[in-house]
Write an enzyme that holds these catalytic residues in place. Structure first.
Site, PDB file in Angstrom:
ATOM      1  N   ARG A 149      37.978  30.784  39.038  1.00  0.00           N
ATOM      2  CA  ARG A 149      37.139  31.792  38.387  1.00  0.00           C
ATOM      3  C   ARG A 149      37.468  31.913  36.897  1.00  0.00           C
ATOM      4  O   ARG A 149      38.624  31.890  36.502  1.00  0.00           O
ATOM      5  CB  ARG A 149      37.331  33.155  39.068  1.00  0.00           C
ATOM      6  CG  ARG A 149      36.463  34.252  38.487  1.00  0.00           C
ATOM      7  CD  ARG A 149      36.453  35.479  39.368  1.00  0.00           C
ATOM      8  NE  ARG A 149      37.770  36.098  39.533  1.00  0.00           N
ATOM      9  CZ  ARG A 149      37.967  37.214  40.221  1.00  0.00           C
ATOM     10  NH1 ARG A 149      36.958  37.794  40.836  1.00  0.00           N
ATOM     11  NH2 ARG A 149      39.183  37.721  40.324  1.00  0.00           N
ATOM     12  N   ARG A 200      42.732  50.522  50.358  1.00  0.00           N
ATOM     13  CA  ARG A 200      43.415  49.243  50.563  1.00  0.00           C
ATOM     14  C   ARG A 200      44.563  49.334  51.554  1.00  0.00           C
ATOM     15  O   ARG A 200      45.161  48.320  51.887  1.00  0.00           O
ATOM     16  CB  ARG A 200      43.934  48.701  49.228  1.00  0.00           C
ATOM     17  CG  ARG A 200      42.820  48.254  48.306  1.00  0.00           C
ATOM     18  CD  ARG A 200      43.359  47.550  47.097  1.00  0.00           C
ATOM     19  NE  ARG A 200      42.295  47.023  46.251  1.00  0.00           N
ATOM     20  CZ  ARG A 200      42.490  46.358  45.121  1.00  0.00           C
ATOM     21  NH1 ARG A 200      43.738  46.134  44.713  1.00  0.00           N
ATOM     22  NH2 ARG A 200      41.487  45.919  44.412  1.00  0.00           N
ATOM     23  N   ARG A 243      48.517  37.692  46.210  1.00  0.00           N
ATOM     24  CA  ARG A 243      47.497  38.718  46.421  1.00  0.00           C
ATOM     25  C   ARG A 243      46.934  38.655  47.842  1.00  0.00           C
ATOM     26  O   ARG A 243      46.703  39.680  48.476  1.00  0.00           O
ATOM     27  CB  ARG A 243      46.355  38.560  45.407  1.00  0.00           C
ATOM     28  CG  ARG A 243      46.732  38.914  43.980  1.00  0.00           C
ATOM     29  CD  ARG A 243      45.656  38.488  42.997  1.00  0.00           C
ATOM     30  NE  ARG A 243      44.433  39.245  43.160  1.00  0.00           N
ATOM     31  CZ  ARG A 243      43.266  38.900  42.603  1.00  0.00           C
ATOM     32  NH1 ARG A 243      43.177  37.785  41.891  1.00  0.00           N
ATOM     33  NH2 ARG A 243      42.202  39.649  42.766  1.00  0.00           N
ATOM     34  N   ARG A 277      41.797  35.254  34.346  1.00  0.00           N
ATOM     35  CA  ARG A 277      42.601  36.462  34.459  1.00  0.00           C
ATOM     36  C   ARG A 277      44.035  36.119  34.841  1.00  0.00           C
ATOM     37  O   ARG A 277      44.291  35.146  35.549  1.00  0.00           O
ATOM     38  CB  ARG A 277      42.010  37.384  35.531  1.00  0.00           C
ATOM     39  CG  ARG A 277      41.034  38.386  35.003  1.00  0.00           C
ATOM     40  CD  ARG A 277      40.339  39.185  36.088  1.00  0.00           C
ATOM     41  NE  ARG A 277      41.199  39.575  37.214  1.00  0.00           N
ATOM     42  CZ  ARG A 277      40.759  40.303  38.230  1.00  0.00           C
ATOM     43  NH1 ARG A 277      39.508  40.688  38.282  1.00  0.00           N
ATOM     44  NH2 ARG A 277      41.570  40.623  39.217  1.00  0.00           N
ATOM     45  N   LYS A 308      33.061  40.756  46.633  1.00  0.00           N
ATOM     46  CA  LYS A 308      32.735  42.180  46.686  1.00  0.00           C
ATOM     47  C   LYS A 308      32.020  42.654  45.417  1.00  0.00           C
ATOM     48  O   LYS A 308      31.059  43.424  45.489  1.00  0.00           O
ATOM     49  CB  LYS A 308      34.016  43.006  46.904  1.00  0.00           C
ATOM     50  CG  LYS A 308      34.692  42.732  48.234  1.00  0.00           C
ATOM     51  CD  LYS A 308      35.819  43.706  48.515  1.00  0.00           C
ATOM     52  CE  LYS A 308      36.959  43.617  47.504  1.00  0.00           C
ATOM     53  NZ  LYS A 308      37.619  42.292  47.519  1.00  0.00           N
TER      54      LYS A 308
END
Length: 225
Positions: free
Chosen positions: A133, A94, A177, A166, A19
């Site tokens: 990532r 969300r 998540r 992260r 996104k």
């Protein structure tokens, strides 16, 4: 631009669907303010505000920040001048409650969501994307240990800053998540499909350029309909 000509767009998809990458391109292509609740919340975390600290606790655990905090942030942002002729929402809504609150906020101003772009990616691919990532501490540029590794291990290609993972990108938190997304956010697919504004982009295995070409085609087609 009249209200009937507005592009009021939501970018929808699971964590790791891409996104953020597509939002930047859509912002530039369609001259829309990119409103990312994630960026707003992370800024609050960086400043160490009371809301930021509370949000960090939830974000690190892969949970969602409370509706009252997020809805308030978005409502204020949509009232700013640059969003008067259209917007691009990334990371909001969300939940169904948030979607209904957004509809009420927009309806009070004589506006409505015009397009919801769903980036559809299989869960296994999402886990690989997120767990690999790495972000630059200095400039924020994303890298990936498999798909876009840095030229020098641990070092940003753009500014030579340190790369880091992260807290919410480790594999255990990523799984949580995605579970949260399935339970709380996936119902939005049917919500917006029922309203005739959902546009699905099957983006598994596609390059970012190919995904954006599909989005561009969809929004241009909707604008000329």
């Amino acid at each position: 631009m009249t209200r009937s000509q507005q592009r009021n767009v939501i970018l929808l998809g699971a964590p790791g669907a891409g996104k953020g990458t597509q939002a930047e391109r859509m912002r530039d292509r369609f001259s829309l303010p990119h409103i990312s609740t994630g960026d707003m919340l992370r800024a609050a975390v960086a400043r160490g505000t009371e809301m930021g600290l509370a949000a960090k606790k939830l974000m690190d655990a892969g949970a969602l920040v409370s509706d009252d905090v997020v809805v308030g942030i978005v409502r204020d942002r949509l009232a700013e001048a640059d969003a008067a002729e259209g917007f691009l929402l990334d990371g909001f809504p969300r939940t169904l409650d948030q979607a209904e609150s957004l509809d009420e906020t927009l309806a009070a101003a004589g506006r409505a969501v015009t397009d919801v772009i769903l980036l559809d990616v299989p869960e296994g691919e999402l886990v690989d994307r997120l767990a690999g990532r790495r972000l630059c501490r200095s400039c924020g540029k994303p890298h990936h240990v498999t798909y876009s590794p840095p030229a020098v291990d641990g070092q940003c290609d753009d500014c030579a800053g340190e790369l880091y993972q992260r807290d919410d990108d480790n594999e255990a938190t990523v799984s949580n998540r995605l579970d949260v997304y399935r339970r709380q956010t996936e119902p939005l697919v049917d919500y917006y499909a029922d309203r005739g504004v959902l546009r699905r982009v099957e983006s598994s295995g596609l390059t970012p350029d190919e995904v954006f070409a599909a989005i561009d085609n969809i929004l241009d087609r909707q604008a000329s309909a």
